[in-house]
Design a protein around this motif. Sequence first.
Motif, PDB file in Angstrom:
ATOM      1  N   UNK A 125       0.839  -1.202   0.000  1.00  0.00           N
ATOM      2  CA  UNK A 125       0.000   0.000   0.000  1.00  0.00           C
ATOM      3  C   UNK A 125       0.868   1.243   0.000  1.00  0.00           C
ATOM      4  N   UNK A 126       0.546   2.238  -0.793  1.00  0.00           N
ATOM      5  CA  UNK A 126       1.408   3.432  -0.878  1.00  0.00           C
ATOM      6  C   UNK A 126       1.460   4.184   0.446  1.00  0.00           C
ATOM      7  N   UNK A 127       2.598   4.845   0.674  1.00  0.00           N
ATOM      8  CA  UNK A 127       2.729   5.685   1.857  1.00  0.00           C
ATOM      9  C   UNK A 127       1.828   6.904   1.719  1.00  0.00           C
ATOM     10  N   UNK A 128       1.353   7.389   2.835  1.00  0.00           N
ATOM     11  CA  UNK A 128       0.516   8.587   2.816  1.00  0.00           C
ATOM     12  C   UNK A 128       1.310   9.737   2.210  1.00  0.00           C
ATOM     13  N   UNK A 129       0.633  10.610   1.473  1.00  0.00           N
ATOM     14  CA  UNK A 129       1.323  11.703   0.788  1.00  0.00           C
ATOM     15  C   UNK A 129       2.056  12.618   1.761  1.00  0.00           C
ATOM     16  N   UNK A 130       1.545  12.784   2.979  1.00  0.00           N
ATOM     17  CA  UNK A 130       2.233  13.615   3.963  1.00  0.00           C
ATOM     18  C   UNK A 130       3.538  12.962   4.414  1.00  0.00           C
ATOM     19  N   UNK A 131       3.567  11.641   4.436  1.00  0.00           N
ATOM     20  CA  UNK A 131       4.791  10.919   4.781  1.00  0.00           C
ATOM     21  C   UNK A 131       5.782  11.002   3.630  1.00  0.00           C
ATOM     22  N   UNK A 132       5.304  10.872   2.418  1.00  0.00           N
ATOM     23  CA  UNK A 132       6.188  10.957   1.253  1.00  0.00           C
ATOM     24  C   UNK A 132       6.906  12.300   1.188  1.00  0.00           C
TER      25      UNK A 132
END
Length: 307
Positions: A125-132
């Motif tokens: 599952x992709x990382x949350x955009x805030x984490x990226x």
Amino acid sequence: MFARVLSQPEPASVPEYQQHVLIKLNAPEGHAARERGHGSWWQAFVEKEPSVFEAFKALAKHQDAVNSTVKITAFDDVGFRQQPAVPGTCDVIAFPEGVRYRNLPLTSLGDVVLHAVADNPAELPPLHKDVQKLQEDVPEVVLLVCCHGARDARCGAVGPTLAAKLLSLVRSQDLQDRIKVYKTSHVGGSKYAGNVLVFGAIHPCDGDWFGGLNADNAAEFLESLVHVEIGTDGGAEDLVLRQWWRGRMGLAKEEQRGLWEQGGGIENWEGAEGADEEEDEGEWQVEEGSMGDEEVERLLGQPKPRQ
């Protein structure tokens, strides 16, 4: 300083592993006083720290996604003045991925570590955009100096002044944009202290481990590291660095031995079976005040916090 003389570094003394994850832990109150006694504030086994345990738990939960051996250690800045961490966060660095996350929420730590070491992160599952957004590249070269005195007194005695000297040399040569120096917790082979791990995706010494280093030979080491010839097999082949070379991440011990022999060192290799086994840590005691605090202060040009 020591009850016995430190061992000379041996080639093929690095246990086989493929990935290295470093976690910057939140220092407790009074950590500066502990650093003066042990070279770092970490307890003997950082695996007991909640964030490190969380990283191991994430890997254990998703064993099917990670088919490599992962080493996890703590890291910290060099010196007594360190940037305070944002509560509820930590920093993470991963090699050979070559990424860093600053002020990463602890709730996302497991996902980030898994993405950094997974065989195929695209299947996760992709990382949350805030984490990226917290992700950044690491400098061209990263030097990790073992300073884990609570785990083994040898590293606590040699590591801090070695790290301070390397950082001082980096600053004096205006290499701060290219080279970053960090302290790391126990990596193995404390009898070879001081131990320095080198990472840099485009550097010939990427993944190389070196032992037998100290503040006195740090300048020669750094000079050789900066000018190692592109196209050589890093520390295994460089005529100066070979004397401290222990092995390389990503290679089995037999492969490390073969690399060393190809570099012309077979006549000096006496065998390193069991070279990574630790000797009785209880036999190693360091005299009070021998952690080199005054030398660290002098090299870095900063006063120690008084507590």
